[in-house]
Design an enzyme around this catalytic site. Sequence first.
Site, PDB file in Angstrom:
ATOM      1  N   HIS A   1      -7.201  19.631  25.067  1.00 56.93           N
ATOM      2  CA  HIS A   1      -6.962  20.568  23.948  1.00 56.93           C
ATOM      3  C   HIS A   1      -5.469  20.615  23.250  1.00 56.93           C
ATOM      4  O   HIS A   1      -4.564  20.194  23.881  1.00 56.93           O
ATOM      5  CB  HIS A   1      -7.319  22.099  24.297  1.00 56.93           C
ATOM      6  CG  HIS A   1      -8.785  22.140  24.518  1.00 56.93           C
ATOM      7  ND1 HIS A   1      -9.043  23.266  24.829  1.00 56.93           N
ATOM      8  CD2 HIS A   1      -9.798  21.357  24.471  1.00 56.93           C
ATOM      9  CE1 HIS A   1     -10.642  23.289  25.057  1.00 56.93           C
ATOM     10  NE2 HIS A   1     -11.179  22.113  24.675  1.00 56.93           N
TER      11      HIS A   1
ATOM     12  N   CYS B   1      -8.882  28.598  23.455  1.00 57.62           N
ATOM     13  CA  CYS B   1     -10.193  29.151  24.222  1.00 57.62           C
ATOM     14  C   CYS B   1      -9.500  29.853  25.642  1.00 57.62           C
ATOM     15  O   CYS B   1      -8.362  29.909  25.685  1.00 57.62           O
ATOM     16  CB  CYS B   1     -10.863  27.642  24.659  1.00 57.62           C
ATOM     17  SG  CYS B   1      -9.891  26.782  25.791  1.00 57.62           S
TER      18      CYS B   1
ATOM     19  N   GLU C   1      -3.595  22.909  22.156  1.00 57.54           N
ATOM     20  CA  GLU C   1      -2.557  23.836  22.951  1.00 57.54           C
ATOM     21  C   GLU C   1      -2.034  23.254  24.371  1.00 57.54           C
ATOM     22  O   GLU C   1      -0.663  23.465  24.448  1.00 57.54           O
ATOM     23  CB  GLU C   1      -3.164  25.407  23.299  1.00 57.54           C
ATOM     24  CG  GLU C   1      -3.625  25.872  22.301  1.00 57.54           C
ATOM     25  CD  GLU C   1      -5.295  25.468  21.783  1.00 57.54           C
ATOM     26  OE1 GLU C   1      -5.799  26.149  20.800  1.00 57.54           O
ATOM     27  OE2 GLU C   1      -5.757  24.494  22.114  1.00 57.54           O
TER      28      GLU C   1
ATOM     29  N   HIS D   1      19.351  -9.267  21.632  1.00 55.42           N
ATOM     30  CA  HIS D   1      18.548  -8.067  21.875  1.00 55.42           C
ATOM     31  C   HIS D   1      17.074  -9.062  21.224  1.00 55.42           C
ATOM     32  O   HIS D   1      17.172  -9.719  20.340  1.00 55.42           O
ATOM     33  CB  HIS D   1      18.675  -7.167  20.942  1.00 55.42           C
ATOM     34  CG  HIS D   1      19.759  -6.114  21.554  1.00 55.42           C
ATOM     35  ND1 HIS D   1      19.849  -4.951  21.031  1.00 55.42           N
ATOM     36  CD2 HIS D   1      20.500  -6.492  22.335  1.00 55.42           C
ATOM     37  CE1 HIS D   1      20.997  -4.435  21.852  1.00 55.42           C
ATOM     38  NE2 HIS D   1      21.196  -5.328  22.629  1.00 55.42           N
TER      39      HIS D   1
END
Length: 384
Positions: free
Chosen positions: A257, A288, A259, A65
């Site tokens: 926004h 809003c 939300e 890895h």
Amino acid sequence: MKPHFRNTVERMYRDTFSYNFYNRPILSRRNTVWLCYEVKTKGPSRPPLDAKIFRGQVYSELKYHPEMRFFHWFSKWRKLHRDQEYEVTWYISWSPCTKCTRDMATFLAEDPKVTLTIFVARLYYFWDPDYQEALRSLCQKRDGPRATMKIMNYDEFQHCWSKFVYSQRELFEPWNNLPKYYILLHIMLGEILRHSMDPPTFTFNFNNEPWVRGRHETYLCYEVERMHNDTWVLLNQRRGFLCNQAPHKHGFLEGRHAELCFLDVIPFWKLDLDQDYRVTCFTSWSPCFSCAQEMAKFISKNKHVSLCIFTARIYDDQGRCQEGLRTLAEAGAKISIMTYSEFKHCWDTFVDHQGCPFQPWDGLDEHSQDLSGRLRAILQNQEN
């Protein structure tokens, strides 16, 4: 003297970078991990370390890895410079696997003079509880130096493009939805690492003086509960906070926004359609008109999810914003003004308060009462 670099490349091709660092949260067939690193030293004497790239396969043996390849090389370097302090920065296409994460935490715990900052394009197995615990162990700071993990945003992609790609002086062209995917991953990483808000940010943005000035950001704290045996049970892994994205920040030309960022992440929770959930939001500003409309659409389409919103202040409570709040309430959302109880709950739950109790500001109760009356009038469609 420098130790010999093995399994490294100087730069990658443009298509290789765009394919492997594409930041859509859920992707298949990206089995190669690319790790771009930079090592800087503190102090007046700075050995000239070159930035290079390690690569490896997700499903190969651990020693192959890229994270382990880096530490194998870096350990040899440390033997030559034991007293030097180092700042290591990674830009990696996948976050480290569980085993690599645990080995990295052990290495950093044993070498406090090394700090590691990891910028990841995507999160590996972010839904797995063992992996989440490993990331928290790697990034916790209480018991000594550990790593800092962040999601790559536009600036980091641009930096990698300039530093590690054969760009031929062409500018980095972001792919569609890069900023949206960044926000999704940023929120999910915040949930995993249980990020907390600093106290000044909370008290400044959640102050509930109705006509407060200079608060142009919306902060949204959230928690999720599931109904079990007629009782709401808190889902600790589904708790966090976020804020709106300003225009021209993180690649958002027009901003987004809080939300809407929140609605973007809910599908990744994979809530069981046969279970009932309650989502509670604590916001510094009420939604809003447009955000209220989108939230109303969401709960109308997802009958197994109920929404409760506690807001510190009412945003532009004239005209369309009033209509948006009424639409949201009619869709089934419960909208209330935050009182002392909700402010204290947010302080205790979402703020890095360092054991300090919540101290209410002057006028908190009076402002809550005034705003509650105004909200009732709005929802009842009454004239002010």
